[in-house]
Scaffold this motif. Structure first.
Motif, mmCIF file in Angstrom:
data_model
loop_
_atom_site.group_PDB
_atom_site.id
_atom_site.type_symbol
_atom_site.label_atom_id
_atom_site.label_comp_id
_atom_site.label_asym_id
_atom_site.label_seq_id
_atom_site.Cartn_x
_atom_site.Cartn_y
_atom_site.Cartn_z
ATOM 1 N N ASN A 51 0.851 -1.282 -0.038
ATOM 2 C CA ASN A 51 0.114 0.155 -0.090
ATOM 3 C C ASN A 51 0.814 1.213 0.044
ATOM 4 O OD1 ASN A 51 -2.474 -1.483 0.186
ATOM 5 N ND2 ASN A 51 -2.471 -1.670 2.361
ATOM 6 N N LEU A 52 2.109 1.232 -0.702
ATOM 7 C CA LEU A 52 2.678 2.284 -0.824
ATOM 8 C C LEU A 52 2.859 2.801 -2.225
ATOM 9 C CD1 LEU A 52 5.331 4.320 0.321
ATOM 10 C CD2 LEU A 52 6.835 2.385 -0.547
ATOM 11 N N VAL A 53 2.818 4.237 -2.349
ATOM 12 C CA VAL A 53 2.938 4.832 -3.927
ATOM 13 C C VAL A 53 4.116 5.970 -3.740
ATOM 14 C CG1 VAL A 53 0.350 4.668 -4.326
ATOM 15 C CG2 VAL A 53 1.245 6.635 -3.064
ATOM 16 N N ALA A 54 4.929 6.153 -4.748
ATOM 17 C CA ALA A 54 5.848 6.988 -4.842
ATOM 18 C C ALA A 54 5.622 7.951 -5.838
ATOM 19 C CB ALA A 54 7.148 6.471 -5.061
ATOM 20 N N ILE A 55 5.914 9.369 -5.446
ATOM 21 C CA ILE A 55 5.732 10.255 -6.480
ATOM 22 C C ILE A 55 6.647 11.353 -6.291
ATOM 23 C CG2 ILE A 55 4.026 12.097 -7.109
ATOM 24 C CD1 ILE A 55 1.871 10.718 -5.339
ATOM 25 N N VAL B 25 0.406 17.216 -6.522
ATOM 26 C CA VAL B 25 0.726 16.527 -5.520
ATOM 27 C C VAL B 25 -0.652 15.953 -4.566
ATOM 28 C CG1 VAL B 25 1.947 15.832 -3.495
ATOM 29 C CG2 VAL B 25 3.141 16.932 -5.310
ATOM 30 N N GLN B 26 -1.328 16.989 -4.326
ATOM 31 C CA GLN B 26 -2.636 16.804 -3.376
ATOM 32 C C GLN B 26 -3.773 15.904 -4.178
ATOM 33 O OE1 GLN B 26 -4.159 20.385 -1.799
ATOM 34 N NE2 GLN B 26 -2.107 21.236 -1.167
ATOM 35 N N HIS C 278 0.190 4.573 2.552
ATOM 36 C CA HIS C 278 1.575 5.294 2.595
ATOM 37 C C HIS C 278 1.988 5.913 1.330
ATOM 38 C CE1 HIS C 278 1.354 2.451 5.971
ATOM 39 N NE2 HIS C 278 2.364 3.190 6.486
ATOM 40 N N ALA C 279 2.773 6.915 1.679
ATOM 41 C CA ALA C 279 3.303 7.568 0.314
ATOM 42 C C ALA C 279 4.606 8.195 0.379
ATOM 43 C CB ALA C 279 2.277 8.560 -0.194
ATOM 44 N N LEU C 280 5.419 8.295 -0.626
ATOM 45 C CA LEU C 280 6.747 8.887 -0.539
ATOM 46 C C LEU C 280 6.521 10.140 -1.558
ATOM 47 C CD1 LEU C 280 9.486 6.123 -0.868
ATOM 48 C CD2 LEU C 280 8.652 7.059 1.171
ATOM 49 N N VAL C 281 6.781 11.063 -0.978
ATOM 50 C CA VAL C 281 6.488 12.518 -1.893
ATOM 51 C C VAL C 281 7.896 13.210 -1.601
ATOM 52 C CG1 VAL C 281 3.998 12.209 -1.918
ATOM 53 C CG2 VAL C 281 5.239 13.343 -0.053
ATOM 54 N N PRO C 282 7.829 14.434 -2.524
ATOM 55 C CA PRO C 282 8.944 15.511 -2.031
ATOM 56 C C PRO C 282 8.405 16.344 -0.946
ATOM 57 C CG PRO C 282 8.404 15.529 -4.540
ATOM 58 C CD PRO C 282 7.530 14.434 -3.919
ATOM 59 N N GLY C 283 9.343 17.170 -0.815
ATOM 60 C CA GLY C 283 9.062 18.149 0.630
ATOM 61 C C GLY C 283 7.860 19.034 0.379
ATOM 62 N N ASP C 284 7.024 19.386 1.275
ATOM 63 C CA ASP C 284 5.933 20.298 1.173
ATOM 64 C C ASP C 284 4.979 19.926 0.313
ATOM 65 O OD1 ASP C 284 4.527 22.538 1.846
ATOM 66 O OD2 ASP C 284 5.594 24.015 0.521
ATOM 67 N N PRO C 285 4.255 18.628 0.644
ATOM 68 C CA PRO C 285 3.269 18.042 -0.094
ATOM 69 C C PRO C 285 1.842 18.705 -0.183
ATOM 70 C CG PRO C 285 3.401 16.696 1.775
ATOM 71 C CD PRO C 285 4.626 17.837 1.939
ATOM 72 N N GLY C 286 1.704 19.855 0.931
ATOM 73 C CA GLY C 286 0.403 20.466 1.201
ATOM 74 C C GLY C 286 -0.343 19.492 1.989
ATOM 75 N N LEU D 199 5.636 10.240 3.587
ATOM 76 C CA LEU D 199 6.944 10.600 4.128
ATOM 77 C C LEU D 199 7.840 11.245 3.175
ATOM 78 C CD1 LEU D 199 9.499 9.807 5.792
ATOM 79 C CD2 LEU D 199 9.926 7.849 4.338
ATOM 80 N N GLU D 200 8.257 12.314 3.517
ATOM 81 C CA GLU D 200 8.755 13.557 2.757
ATOM 82 C C GLU D 200 10.290 12.890 2.599
ATOM 83 O OE1 GLU D 200 8.192 17.518 3.698
ATOM 84 O OE2 GLU D 200 6.195 17.222 4.319
ATOM 85 N N VAL D 201 10.843 12.887 1.430
ATOM 86 C CA VAL D 201 12.213 12.511 0.846
ATOM 87 C C VAL D 201 12.881 13.633 0.232
ATOM 88 C CG1 VAL D 201 11.646 10.014 1.107
ATOM 89 C CG2 VAL D 201 11.362 11.387 -1.005
#
Length: 469
Positions: free
Chosen positions: A391-395, A410-411, A424-432, A441-443
């Motif tokens: 249940n993880l997505v990466a953007i 992103v939203q 769960h999600a991996l996203v860049p910083g400041d996803p809103g 999780l901000e990477v």
């Protein structure tokens, strides 16, 4: 009849002031008397002007123009209405282009039947098939209606005669390259014929307030065949695309005078015809009880519509000096960049001498940079034979320095992933704003993203490569 030759009144002339020698173009030195700077212009082209004529409609302040005449009418296919901006506007001319066999005729025949009614007749003109062939397709997809008229014609004059007889509200021409005018030289499909046929149908549409759908051929490069003027004349240009071996079909708006061009319609082609997909994400996912190494999910934007897609990767020992790099649904250049970033920034050295295969599920094509992080994680997961968490997505977009950059929407992407049950999600910083109940999780770079893999298994692949050396 011989062509009319231009006289001295039609074009300028030059004359030498010393000897009177004349020429059609300026020269710095007279060839007759050899004098320099004596050739001067003495004739000028005649200025032709158009006298003011009678106007057909008086100019009005824009606030007094009646906009109700441009109200769109639904085609009966919601996914097509989405791309058109609400439906077909009276007098609008729409060009639908796509590869052979992609489903253009099937979709438009369905539209012809669903939009026909007592007040709105539909005329379907086919120039590529016989009327009986179209009838067989109509029986198969259940596109039979008493107010749907069918004609097989390739002569422009006959088509205009059918318009006078039927008086339709919607005309479908399949295709514009098969119709020819007897007054124009050239074979059907030529530049002159396509220009004349399209111009006549556009004039008829504007005069009658009739919506027109024109089917257009494409070249081997995917561009619309015929003169580029055709795309400028019509009001809407739609491109029908999809893999012939997959069920998914996408209709993209390339040009739209009545709406936006960032909408995409999703359709599924099957034996009974073609149907719209209000929620097409299920075609791009593989449901499993347990996660499998080499798979990662991402959320892509097709226009303004978020779609959850699955990226798969497989790495095996190479048996040849130059390892294979095979992709399907992904850009080969982007995959090669992710391999270089993983090797240099992620310290995964097991990828350099292995055959690598990467693909998407369901025939979707991922070309936007937002899928970079998912591609990188799928490759790293395959190299270490370690599955990513369920249940993880990466953007995110991955740069050559290993940084994970922000992407648009992103939203919206996170909301779509949350709607489908991803937690769960991996996203860049400041996803809103993050959907409630979803852990994000901000990477900052690819190193942070690789920490989702178990540390011991993540280091296993580089160590095995060193043992072989």
């Amino acid at each position: 009849m011989a062509a009319r030759t231009k006289t001295t009144k039609d074009r300028p002339s030059y004359r030498c002031t010393e000897c009177g020698w004349q020429t059609a173009k300026w020269l710095g030195r007279c060839p007759e008397c050899q004098a320099w700077g004596t050739v001067e212009e003495y004739g000028a082209p005649a200025v032709r002007t158009t006298a003011p004529g009678r106007v057909t409609t008086s100019a009005l302040p824009i606030g007094q123009v009646d906009g109700r005449q441009a109200t769109a009418r639904s085609t009966g296919v919601p996914e097509l209405d989405r791309v058109l901006g609400g439906g077909l506007v009276p007098g609008a001319v729409v060009l639908v282009a796509g590869e052979p066999g992609v489903g253009k005729s099937t979709l438009l025949l369905d539209v012809a039947a669903k939009s026909a009614s007592d007040e709105h007749r539909t005329l379907y003109v086919t120039g590529e098939e016989s009327a009986s062939q179209v009838r067989l397709r109509a029986d198969r997809i259940h596109a039979i209606d008493d107010h749907l008229y069918l004609a097989a014609e390739t002569d422009l004059a006959a088509v205009l005669g059918h318009l006078d007889a039927v008086k339709p509200s919607l005309l479908i021409m399949d295709s514009v390259q098969t119709v020819a005018s007897p007054e124009i030289d050239g074979a059907p499909g030529g530049m002159a014929q396509v220009r004349e046929v399209a111009g006549a149908l556009i004039r008829a549409s504007k005069e009658r307030g009739m919506s027109t759908l024109l089917v257009g051929h494409v070249t081997k490069d995917g561009a619309i065949a015929g003169p580029r003027l055709l795309e400028h004349l019509v009001d809407v240009v739609l491109h029908f695309e999809g893999d012939r071996h997959a069920r998914l079909r996408l209709v993209r708006g390339v040009k739209n005078r009545y709406g936006t061009t960032d909408e995409v319609g999703c359709f599924e082609l099957h034996d009974e015809g073609i149907t719209g997909l209000a929620d097409p994400s299920g075609l791009f996912l593989t449901r499993r009880d347990e996660p499998v190494p080499g798979t990662c999910l991402t959320v892509t934007l097709e226009g303004r519509r978020p779609l959850v897609a699955e990226v798969q990767a497989l790495t095996v020992d190479s048996q040849i000096p130059s390892p294979r790099r095979t992709t399907s649904g992904l850009e080969t250049s982007r995959v090669s960049m992710m391999l270089a970033v993983l090797e240099q920034r992620g310290r995964i050295s097991a990828l350099g001498k292995r055959d690598i295969y990467s693909a998407t599920v369901g025939g979707v094509k991922l070309s936007e940079p937002a899928a970079d992080l998912a591609v990188a994680l799928a490759l790293a997961s395959a190299a270490s034979d370690t599955p990513l968490p369920k249940n993880l997505v990466a953007i995110g977009e991955v740069g050559l320095a290993g940084e994970v950059r922000r992407v648009t929407g992103v939203q919206r992407r996170l909301s779509e992933a949350h709607r489908l049950g991803f937690t769960h999600a991996l996203v860049p910083g400041d996803p809103g704003k993050v959907p409630p109940g979803m852990k994000v999780l901000e990477v900052a770079d690819i190193g942070d993203a690789l920490r989702v893999l178990p540390r011991s298994r993540r280091r296993e692949a580089p160590r095995e490569e060193e043992d072989r050396r």
